[in-house]
Design a protein around this motif. Sequence first.
Motif, PDB file in Angstrom:
ATOM      1  N   GLU A   1       0.976  -1.130   0.256  1.00 14.61           N
ATOM      2  CA  GLU A   1      -0.299   0.332   0.389  1.00 14.61           C
ATOM      3  C   GLU A   1       1.126   1.150   0.208  1.00 14.61           C
ATOM      4  O   GLU A   1       1.545   2.039  -0.541  1.00 14.61           O
ATOM      5  CB  GLU A   1      -1.399   0.097   1.186  1.00 14.61           C
ATOM      6  CG  GLU A   1      -1.845  -1.203   0.912  1.00 14.61           C
ATOM      7  CD  GLU A   1      -2.560  -0.751   2.683  1.00 14.61           C
ATOM      8  OE1 GLU A   1      -2.077  -0.741   3.357  1.00 14.61           O
ATOM      9  OE2 GLU A   1      -4.247  -1.836   2.067  1.00 14.61           O
TER      10      GLU A   1
ATOM     11  N   ASP B   1       2.588   1.411  -3.759  1.00 13.00           N
ATOM     12  CA  ASP B   1       1.277   2.088  -4.602  1.00 13.00           C
ATOM     13  C   ASP B   1       1.218   3.592  -4.449  1.00 13.00           C
ATOM     14  O   ASP B   1       1.211   3.570  -5.294  1.00 13.00           O
ATOM     15  CB  ASP B   1       0.176   0.759  -4.291  1.00 13.00           C
ATOM     16  CG  ASP B   1      -1.170   0.894  -5.500  1.00 13.00           C
ATOM     17  OD1 ASP B   1      -1.217   2.892  -5.547  1.00 13.00           O
ATOM     18  OD2 ASP B   1      -0.707   0.310  -5.959  1.00 13.00           O
ATOM     19  N   GLY B   2       0.606   3.849  -3.526  1.00 14.21           N
ATOM     20  CA  GLY B   2       0.116   5.004  -2.692  1.00 14.21           C
ATOM     21  C   GLY B   2      -0.489   5.828  -3.838  1.00 14.21           C
ATOM     22  O   GLY B   2      -1.160   6.920  -2.894  1.00 14.21           O
ATOM     23  N   ARG B   3      -1.498   5.288  -4.119  1.00 16.76           N
ATOM     24  CA  ARG B   3      -3.168   5.608  -4.627  1.00 16.76           C
ATOM     25  C   ARG B   3      -4.111   5.322  -3.733  1.00 16.76           C
ATOM     26  O   ARG B   3      -4.828   6.444  -4.159  1.00 16.76           O
ATOM     27  CB  ARG B   3      -3.318   4.773  -6.045  1.00 16.76           C
ATOM     28  CG  ARG B   3      -1.993   4.828  -7.582  1.00 16.76           C
ATOM     29  CD  ARG B   3      -2.386   3.645  -8.585  1.00 16.76           C
ATOM     30  NE  ARG B   3      -2.083   2.448  -7.954  1.00 16.76           N
ATOM     31  CZ  ARG B   3      -3.328   1.678  -8.660  1.00 16.76           C
ATOM     32  NH1 ARG B   3      -3.507   2.048 -10.074  1.00 16.76           N
ATOM     33  NH2 ARG B   3      -2.745   0.734  -8.687  1.00 16.76           N
TER      34      ARG B   3
ATOM     35  N   ASP C   1      -5.365   6.868  -0.333  1.00 20.96           N
ATOM     36  CA  ASP C   1      -4.846   6.847   1.046  1.00 20.96           C
ATOM     37  C   ASP C   1      -4.902   6.520   2.438  1.00 20.96           C
ATOM     38  O   ASP C   1      -6.506   6.017   2.511  1.00 20.96           O
ATOM     39  CB  ASP C   1      -5.919   8.069   0.893  1.00 20.96           C
ATOM     40  CG  ASP C   1      -5.338   9.833   1.693  1.00 20.96           C
ATOM     41  OD1 ASP C   1      -4.367   9.393   2.535  1.00 20.96           O
ATOM     42  OD2 ASP C   1      -6.644   9.793   2.553  1.00 20.96           O
TER      43      ASP C   1
ATOM     44  N   ARG D   1       2.271  12.070   3.002  1.00 16.91           N
ATOM     45  CA  ARG D   1       2.840  10.967   1.404  1.00 16.91           C
ATOM     46  C   ARG D   1       4.311  12.617   0.832  1.00 16.91           C
ATOM     47  O   ARG D   1       3.551  12.526  -0.166  1.00 16.91           O
ATOM     48  CB  ARG D   1       1.772  11.327   1.181  1.00 16.91           C
ATOM     49  CG  ARG D   1       2.288  10.391  -0.342  1.00 16.91           C
ATOM     50  CD  ARG D   1       1.845   9.108  -0.079  1.00 16.91           C
ATOM     51  NE  ARG D   1       2.796   8.084  -0.762  1.00 16.91           N
ATOM     52  CZ  ARG D   1       2.511   7.109  -1.170  1.00 16.91           C
ATOM     53  NH1 ARG D   1       2.572   6.249  -0.179  1.00 16.91           N
ATOM     54  NH2 ARG D   1       3.631   7.121  -1.918  1.00 16.91           N
TER      55      ARG D   1
ATOM     56  N   VAL E   1       3.952   8.227  -5.532  1.00 18.06           N
ATOM     57  CA  VAL E   1       2.605   7.203  -5.794  1.00 18.06           C
ATOM     58  C   VAL E   1       3.347   6.754  -6.515  1.00 18.06           C
ATOM     59  O   VAL E   1       3.356   7.042  -7.641  1.00 18.06           O
ATOM     60  CB  VAL E   1       1.679   7.891  -6.542  1.00 18.06           C
ATOM     61  CG1 VAL E   1      -0.283   7.312  -6.178  1.00 18.06           C
ATOM     62  CG2 VAL E   1       1.216   9.036  -5.227  1.00 18.06           C
ATOM     63  N   TRP E   2       3.831   5.443  -6.685  1.00 17.51           N
ATOM     64  CA  TRP E   2       4.228   5.222  -7.741  1.00 17.51           C
ATOM     65  C   TRP E   2       3.188   4.057  -8.447  1.00 17.51           C
ATOM     66  O   TRP E   2       4.068   3.982  -9.302  1.00 17.51           O
ATOM     67  CB  TRP E   2       5.883   3.134  -7.214  1.00 17.51           C
ATOM     68  CG  TRP E   2       7.253   4.147  -6.261  1.00 17.51           C
ATOM     69  CD1 TRP E   2       6.742   4.754  -4.863  1.00 17.51           C
ATOM     70  CD2 TRP E   2       8.092   4.520  -7.041  1.00 17.51           C
ATOM     71  NE1 TRP E   2       8.736   5.004  -5.349  1.00 17.51           N
ATOM     72  CE2 TRP E   2       8.857   4.989  -6.283  1.00 17.51           C
ATOM     73  CE3 TRP E   2       7.695   5.280  -8.722  1.00 17.51           C
ATOM     74  CZ2 TRP E   2       9.884   6.256  -6.497  1.00 17.51           C
ATOM     75  CZ3 TRP E   2       8.859   6.145  -9.045  1.00 17.51           C
ATOM     76  CH2 TRP E   2      10.131   6.193  -8.722  1.00 17.51           C
TER      77      TRP E   2
ATOM     78  N   GLN F   1       0.738   4.879  -9.707  1.00 19.40           N
ATOM     79  CA  GLN F   1       0.064   6.317 -10.301  1.00 19.40           C
ATOM     80  C   GLN F   1       1.720   6.575 -11.660  1.00 19.40           C
ATOM     81  O   GLN F   1       1.365   6.204 -12.687  1.00 19.40           O
ATOM     82  CB  GLN F   1      -0.079   7.471  -9.780  1.00 19.40           C
ATOM     83  CG  GLN F   1      -0.757   8.177 -10.733  1.00 19.40           C
ATOM     84  CD  GLN F   1      -0.930   9.607 -10.455  1.00 19.40           C
ATOM     85  OE1 GLN F   1      -0.326   9.855  -9.142  1.00 19.40           O
ATOM     86  NE2 GLN F   1      -2.184   9.971 -10.325  1.00 19.40           N
ATOM     87  N   ARG F   2       2.956   6.193 -11.205  1.00 13.78           N
ATOM     88  CA  ARG F   2       3.691   6.570 -12.193  1.00 13.78           C
ATOM     89  C   ARG F   2       3.930   5.775 -12.427  1.00 13.78           C
ATOM     90  O   ARG F   2       4.261   5.824 -14.225  1.00 13.78           O
ATOM     91  CB  ARG F   2       5.126   6.701 -11.351  1.00 13.78           C
ATOM     92  CG  ARG F   2       6.272   6.900 -12.131  1.00 13.78           C
ATOM     93  CD  ARG F   2       7.314   7.493 -11.122  1.00 13.78           C
ATOM     94  NE  ARG F   2       7.246   8.237 -10.942  1.00 13.78           N
ATOM     95  CZ  ARG F   2       7.989   9.008 -10.091  1.00 13.78           C
ATOM     96  NH1 ARG F   2       9.336   9.548 -10.110  1.00 13.78           N
ATOM     97  NH2 ARG F   2       7.664  11.119  -9.644  1.00 13.78           N
TER      98      ARG F   2
END
Length: 129
Positions: free
Chosen positions: A69, A72-74, A76, A83, A87-88, A90-91
């Motif tokens: 999680e 990933d970071g997408r 919250d 943060r 946000v890997w 998304q990248r």
Amino acid sequence: MGLIWTTGHAQDEKVDVGKYEYINSCAACHGEEGKGDGPLAGVIETGIPDLTTLSQRNDNVFPLARVYEIIDGRADVQAHGSRDMPVWGQRYGMEAAEKYFDFEYDSESVIRARILAIAEYLHRLQAEE
């Protein structure tokens, strides 16, 4: 042993996928050995955690879901605090869209594979007690 693939070259060079992803996405901040001492660590005010002690800080259990999680970071996740980390998820999705635009593919599978490769590598970096 981590996920390894061969390049198909005459010498059949082996690539450690998890280490490759980690070095290219994480080492600038977390350091090559995951100790939080990468070249950009001094720039980030909140401090960079030592990733080799994730299991020790979690009753000697590697926190795979939490690690996934965070990378990933997408989503919250309030417990993770601010943060500062990219946000890997998304990248990786944007990179896949650029790379595979001519092909039918599942972007979530590409994202998931890259994040899991990093998580598996981090599991291998865990310090022994």
